[in-house]
Every structure is written in C-alpha cells, then in structure tokens.
Design an enzyme around this catalytic site. Structure first.
Site, PDB file in Angstrom:
ATOM      1  N   LEU A  61       6.885 -15.612 -34.007  1.00 31.93           N
ATOM      2  CA  LEU A  61       5.867 -16.109 -33.077  1.00 31.93           C
ATOM      3  C   LEU A  61       6.342 -17.335 -32.297  1.00 31.93           C
ATOM      4  CD1 LEU A  61       2.581 -15.638 -35.130  1.00 31.93           C
ATOM      5  CD2 LEU A  61       3.720 -14.061 -33.566  1.00 31.93           C
ATOM      6  N   ARG A  62       7.484 -17.890 -32.675  1.00 30.97           N
ATOM      7  CA  ARG A  62       8.191 -18.948 -31.932  1.00 30.97           C
ATOM      8  C   ARG A  62       7.546 -20.331 -31.976  1.00 30.97           C
ATOM      9  NH1 ARG A  62      12.646 -16.164 -32.366  1.00 30.97           N
ATOM     10  NH2 ARG A  62      12.926 -14.459 -30.873  1.00 30.97           N
ATOM     11  N   HIS A 230      15.256  -5.408 -41.880  1.00 28.47           N
ATOM     12  CA  HIS A 230      15.842  -4.528 -40.861  1.00 28.47           C
ATOM     13  C   HIS A 230      17.167  -3.827 -41.261  1.00 28.47           C
ATOM     14  CE1 HIS A 230      17.963  -8.288 -40.296  1.00 28.47           C
ATOM     15  NE2 HIS A 230      17.079  -8.806 -39.465  1.00 28.47           N
ATOM     16  N   ASN A 276      19.609  -7.896 -33.348  1.00 31.49           N
ATOM     17  CA  ASN A 276      20.401  -8.144 -34.554  1.00 31.49           C
ATOM     18  C   ASN A 276      19.582  -7.747 -35.785  1.00 31.49           C
ATOM     19  OD1 ASN A 276      22.389  -8.981 -36.283  1.00 31.49           O
ATOM     20  ND2 ASN A 276      22.081 -11.157 -35.952  1.00 31.49           N
ATOM     21  N   ASP A 303      10.101  -6.637 -36.329  1.00 33.70           N
ATOM     22  CA  ASP A 303      11.025  -7.724 -35.979  1.00 33.70           C
ATOM     23  C   ASP A 303      10.769  -8.175 -34.539  1.00 33.70           C
ATOM     24  OD1 ASP A 303      13.006  -9.639 -36.116  1.00 33.70           O
ATOM     25  OD2 ASP A 303      14.679  -8.234 -35.999  1.00 33.70           O
ATOM     26  N   GLY A 322      17.448  -9.951 -29.932  1.00 30.32           N
ATOM     27  CA  GLY A 322      16.048  -9.684 -30.213  1.00 30.32           C
ATOM     28  C   GLY A 322      15.304  -8.963 -29.109  1.00 30.32           C
TER      29      GLY A 322
END
Length: 424
Positions: A61-62, A230, A276, A303, A322
């Site tokens: 969510l940064r 992932h 990634n 992700d 991303g």
C-alpha cells in the site's frame, strides 16, 4: 441495522450455484435463506454470484513514505473494487513497522483511511535490512498479522533461523520473499530465451529456489510456521512439495501473473512486464498450475505493487519491480481458468478467500452464519476490456491493459456496508 440481499447465487458444498437470500445484522451474517425481518433494507442481487470477500495475504500500500505510488485510501479502495475485503500489507514502507511506535503509526493511518480490513505485517529485521532482528512479541501485541522482510530475501541463515525460533514461541508465521542476492546478477527478467533476444540481464531460477530450500530446513529445525511468497519456478515447487511431504509447516502462494504469463509473452523492453520474481519459462508456469491443483501451493495472492508512470516509462533496466493486481485478479483468473474448464469456480474462490485466511488463522473468507458480512457480488457474465486508466489504484503498471475478461465485481460489502458499487 438489518440488510437483506435477495436473489443472489451461492456455492453449495458440491460447487453448484443456488439462488439464495442473505440476511445481515450488525455487520454479521445473521442467516442464509431465513426469514426476512420486518423493516429490513432489501438489496436485489440481480442473480449475481455472491462470494466471500477475497483475502489477499500479499499487498503493498506504500503508505507511509511512498504516497506518490499509492496510499492506504487508494489501495484499499482499489482492493474493494476487485472484491477484496481483507488484505495484508507488507512492511516495506518508510518508516518500516519494526517498532511499537512505527506499528502504532501505521495502525493509525489504517484506521483513518482504509475502507476494508487492512492487516499490517511486522518486519523481521530493523529497517528490513536483514541485520538487526526485531522484537516480534512486541509487534504481534500491536497487531502484526505475520512477519516478513518482503522485497528482500534475508541473506544470513542465522538471522532467519533466530527469528523463526522467536516466531515458533509466538505461533506466528514467518513470510519470505526468497532471493539469494549473490545469484541475482543485476537481472531484470528471467534468465532464459527471451532475455537474450531482448539483450537484457537475466535472473536465474536458482536465485529463488535455493533460499526456499534453505528456509524450509531452518523452519523444520526451529519448529516454525513458514510461508513462501510468490512461488515462480518448478524447482521452488519441488522444494515446497518435498517439505510438505516431510511434515514441515510450510505454505505457499502464487500470483495471477505467474499463472497467466511466461517469459515469451514479453515482446519488448517494457517495464510494465518487470516484476519480482520475473515471469518464468512455460514449464515453470505449468508446474505452478499443477502445484495449485495438488495442494502444494495453498492460495493465490496478488502482490499488488503500484509504481508511478514515470518510474515505469523507460525500460526495464533502472525501473522498479512490480505490477498492480487488485482490480483484475478475479476476472482474469475466472476467464482463463474457470470459463475454460481447467478449474471449478469453488476452487478459485477457495484459493482467493478461504485458504488464504487459513494460513494466518484469520476468521474471514467465508460466507457462514455468524461470520463477518464481507462479501462481493460478481456478474459472471459481464465482459469488458481492462483499461488501466480507469483503475482506482494510483498504479497503472500492468501487462494486462487491453485484455478482455469476464466475471467483474459489481458490489463489495465490508462488515455489512457497501464499500464499492459499480457505477450505473
């Protein structure tokens, strides 16, 4: 307050769609196909499929620190549009949730801005540097759903082992982005055929799988619960499958893009295809499918990783890894796997809700009497073209722009309240 949703289709135990009525009282499911209370607010479900709200155990969510990419408000709204009602936010923020003070800061931001349930991770190490270990007990007491240094593989086995020992005492889950830095070789996509054709440095599959192999043995020694982020390679699948067979407490996730795409789909040096782990070879993708079906891989996670257009505009070298995923996950998977007969609808729902919640012992992801009224109404017949410019997320970074898909969420409810509704 009582809300009744009539004329919706629910999955029964046999995976069949059955027309049903859901009664919601005080944010919880009061009954299914029970009597309709007098004075209730009635919503017509228009024959749409009612699924448990999706649970995403791997999101970014940064905020705090990188609000130009995404905020808790925009990210949670994007998730709601995609049918998610519970998401777990990774700790690669600034500051990192590595202390009581920082965790309290992030919890405050979530309470202030989130439109759905956001559960923050605590970091395994201070500033996700892979060096100084965090106090996991203190972070868990502040609501950390699990622990990870996601985005960076922990390079020192001793650090991972010691944190796994602490996690085992707390019955907490250690969640790992698996990547041996000595094997990255400054790569930007998979080391295979296409990277050579495009003249781009590659990341070998062994970069991921060797750290998984290390970590499952450390988890066994520590008695810890260990979750692999992932998974992307056939070797990684083999390591997880063997670990499960040995009785090690390991779970794993796969992302929609690794199930849908492979390296040869990348036609140019376009950073919207840079993620990634990278898109791997066709046989890796086939291995991921088989692993989902046989239970080696437990759930699907997006992700979701938003970046700005400026960051993604100039080719893979130098661009961040991303892609975004909240708003396209279900339609893409439904169209390409359920509609084609490769999966059952019930399997997809389980992988995106029930099984994801079970990994962290979360009481969400089900439509049962007494459960939180977190649900999504999906028009399984609705077909439309993905337009990144229409995303609620600040991120537009997706390789799926222009794809056509069916099965779009039209209403999302969180604790009985509508948090997303398709525009008329």
């Amino acid at each position: 307050m009582t809300t009744v949703i009539q004329n919706v289709k629910l999955l029964n135990e046999e995976g069949e769609l059955v027309v049903s009525t859901i009664v919601i009282e005080n944010g919880k499911i009061a009954s299914i196909n029970g009597d309709i209370p007098a004075g209730a607010t009635v919503i017509d479900g228009n024959g749409h499929f009612a699924s448990p709200g999706f649970v995403d155990v791997h999101t970014h969510l940064r905020e705090p620190g990188f609000e130009h990419k995404e905020t808790i408000a925009t990210g949670s709204a994007s998730a709601a549009k995609g049918g998610f009602t519970t998401i777990c936010a990774m700790p690669n923020t600034k500051p990192v949730p590595d202390s009581v003070e920082n965790m309290q800061l992030i919890n405050g931001l979530i309470k202030e801005s989130a439109v759905i349930r956001v559960l923050p991770y605590g970091s395994l190490t201070k500033d996700i540097s892979g060096e100084v270990r965090t106090n996991m007990q203190e972070l868990k007491e502040q609501g950390a759903v699990a622990f990870s240094d996601d985005g960076i593989g922990i390079q020192l086995a001793s650090t991972m082992y010691e944190q796994m020992q602490q996690a085992a005492k707390l019955d907490a889950v250690v969640v790992a982005h698996c990547e041996d830095n000595s094997l990255i070789y400054d790569g930007v996509m998979h080391e295979g055929k296409r990277n050579k054709e495009l003249g781009l440095p590659g990341i070998p599959s062994i970069c991921e799988s060797v750290q998984i192999a290390r970590d499952v043995l450390l988890a066994e020694a520590a008695g810890a619960r260990y979750h692999v982020c992932h998974v992307s390679t056939k070797e990684s699948v083999r390591a997880v499958r063997d670990a499960k067979a040995a009785g090690i407490k390991v779970t794993a996730e796969v992302c929609p893009h690794h199930l849908l795409l492979e390296e040869m789909d990348i036609s140019s040096d376009d950073a919207n295809w840079k993620m990634n782990p990278p898109l791997r070879a066709a046989d890796d993708k086939d291995s991921l499918h088989a692993a989902l079906l046989d239970g080696t891989i437990d759930c699907i996670a997006t992700d979701h990783a938003p970046h700005t257009a400026e960051e993604k505009c100039c080719g893979m070298v130098g661009a961040p890894f991303g892609i975004v995923g909240f708003e396209t996950a279900f339609p893409l998977l439904y169209t390409n796997f359920v509609e084609t007969g490769k999966w059952k609808l019930k399997q997809l729902v389980d992988w995106m809700s029930v099984k994801a919640a079970q990994i962290f012992d979360l009481p969400y992801g089900t439509l049962e009497v007494g459960a939180s009224a977190d649900l999504v109404l999906i028009d399984l017949d609705k077909e439309q073209t993905i337009d990144a410019e229409g995303f609620v997320s600040k991120g537009r970074n997706t390789p799926f722009n222009g794809w056509t898909a069916k099965g779009w969420p039209v209403v999302t409810m969180f604790e009985g309240n509508i948090v997303y509704q398709e525009a008329e």
